[in-house]
Design a protein around this motif. Sequence first.
Motif, mmCIF file in Angstrom:
data_model
loop_
_atom_site.group_PDB
_atom_site.id
_atom_site.type_symbol
_atom_site.label_atom_id
_atom_site.label_comp_id
_atom_site.label_asym_id
_atom_site.label_seq_id
_atom_site.Cartn_x
_atom_site.Cartn_y
_atom_site.Cartn_z
ATOM 1 N N GLU A 38 0.861 -1.315 -0.025
ATOM 2 C CA GLU A 38 0.123 0.085 -0.030
ATOM 3 C C GLU A 38 0.829 1.192 0.020
ATOM 4 O OE1 GLU A 38 -3.567 0.135 1.926
ATOM 5 O OE2 GLU A 38 -4.048 -1.928 1.775
ATOM 6 N N LEU A 39 2.073 1.124 0.826
ATOM 7 C CA LEU A 39 2.827 2.218 0.906
ATOM 8 C C LEU A 39 3.467 2.430 -0.531
ATOM 9 C CD1 LEU A 39 4.550 1.951 4.303
ATOM 10 C CD2 LEU A 39 2.684 3.681 3.609
ATOM 11 N N ARG A 40 3.798 1.322 -1.055
ATOM 12 C CA ARG A 40 4.480 1.323 -2.411
ATOM 13 C C ARG A 40 3.590 2.283 -3.502
ATOM 14 N NH1 ARG A 40 6.568 -3.454 -1.632
ATOM 15 N NH2 ARG A 40 4.732 -4.457 -2.591
ATOM 16 N N LEU A 44 6.500 5.125 -1.577
ATOM 17 C CA LEU A 44 7.245 5.238 -0.262
ATOM 18 C C LEU A 44 7.433 3.523 -0.030
ATOM 19 C CD1 LEU A 44 5.015 7.561 2.304
ATOM 20 C CD2 LEU A 44 7.203 8.140 1.135
ATOM 21 N N SER A 45 8.853 3.515 0.688
ATOM 22 C CA SER A 45 9.056 2.406 1.189
ATOM 23 C C SER A 45 8.488 2.533 2.640
ATOM 24 C CB SER A 45 10.643 2.265 1.006
ATOM 25 O OG SER A 45 11.363 3.217 1.858
ATOM 26 N N ILE A 46 8.723 1.251 3.269
ATOM 27 C CA ILE A 46 8.220 1.161 4.913
ATOM 28 C C ILE A 46 9.571 2.173 5.661
ATOM 29 C CG2 ILE A 46 8.492 -0.161 7.167
ATOM 30 C CD1 ILE A 46 6.897 -2.216 5.461
ATOM 31 N N PRO A 47 10.789 2.071 5.579
ATOM 32 C CA PRO A 47 11.664 2.978 6.377
ATOM 33 C C PRO A 47 11.497 4.597 5.831
ATOM 34 C CG PRO A 47 12.859 1.191 5.205
ATOM 35 C CD PRO A 47 11.545 0.992 4.569
ATOM 36 N N GLN A 48 11.047 4.605 4.494
ATOM 37 C CA GLN A 48 10.722 6.042 4.485
ATOM 38 C C GLN A 48 9.654 6.521 5.083
ATOM 39 O OE1 GLN A 48 10.414 5.763 0.119
ATOM 40 N NE2 GLN A 48 12.558 6.754 -0.170
ATOM 41 N N ARG A 116 -1.247 10.811 3.945
ATOM 42 C CA ARG A 116 -1.625 9.906 2.943
ATOM 43 C C ARG A 116 -1.077 8.109 3.515
ATOM 44 N NH1 ARG A 116 -0.296 10.965 -2.930
ATOM 45 N NH2 ARG A 116 -1.724 9.354 -3.247
ATOM 46 N N GLY A 117 -0.004 8.125 3.852
ATOM 47 C CA GLY A 117 0.617 6.960 4.553
ATOM 48 C C GLY A 117 0.046 6.427 5.490
ATOM 49 N N ILE A 118 -0.367 7.470 6.711
ATOM 50 C CA ILE A 118 -1.064 7.092 7.986
ATOM 51 C C ILE A 118 -2.469 6.447 7.632
ATOM 52 C CG2 ILE A 118 -1.836 8.112 9.909
ATOM 53 C CD1 ILE A 118 0.689 9.891 9.976
ATOM 54 N N ALA A 119 -3.141 7.237 6.475
ATOM 55 C CA ALA A 119 -4.434 6.934 6.459
ATOM 56 C C ALA A 119 -4.549 5.643 5.597
ATOM 57 C CB ALA A 119 -5.195 8.020 5.355
ATOM 58 N N ALA A 120 -3.254 5.208 4.706
ATOM 59 C CA ALA A 120 -3.458 3.824 4.100
ATOM 60 C C ALA A 120 -3.285 2.831 5.266
ATOM 61 C CB ALA A 120 -2.265 3.561 3.047
ATOM 62 N N GLN A 121 -2.352 3.251 6.186
ATOM 63 C CA GLN A 121 -2.077 2.317 7.371
ATOM 64 C C GLN A 121 -3.169 1.976 8.016
ATOM 65 O OE1 GLN A 121 0.845 3.170 10.026
ATOM 66 N NE2 GLN A 121 1.971 1.268 9.633
ATOM 67 N N ALA A 122 -3.996 3.031 8.219
ATOM 68 C CA ALA A 122 -5.231 2.880 9.492
ATOM 69 C C ALA A 122 -6.493 2.231 8.682
ATOM 70 C CB ALA A 122 -5.556 4.340 9.604
#
Length: 157
Positions: A38-40, A44-48, A116-122
């Motif tokens: 989802e981050l890709r 984004l990568s997970i570390p980023q 956006r990354g936090i929303a994807a994770q949520a």
Amino acid sequence: MDESQARPDPSVEPADPLRVWFRFIRLSRRVTAAVAAELRDLGLSIPQFDVLSTLSEREGLTQQELAARLYVTKGNVSGLVDRLVEAGLVERRAIPGDRRSHALHLTPEGKVLATRGIAAQADYVARTLGQLDAKDLRVFEDLVVKWRELARSDAAS
């Protein structure tokens, strides 16, 4: 394999900590891979994402403080931050009175991407872990906290 083969009847066979450990590790890998995908999609990568989300919680950290929060070496963070600076997502700001360290801040673009990354994770969490009922979720959280404390105690000894 049907459900009865996947999980032994707890009244017949006690849980084996090693089996639970392996299931937990496999679950962790599966969840990490799903979130990474989802981050890709966001570039984004997970570390980023870890850097961006950490800075979204607390801007102004130094690279050393960021490394400590992420449980990685300062060297690992240095290259990662360099790439995020080059991408226009993070900026280094001088710290008055400290010529060797810089405070890390998200750029406006970095804030948008972090959000956006936090929303994807949520969303992923809501589709998976969020499907547990409140009682099961509470039991799971209590067990994770207990395990964390045991791991901390083991590391300290």
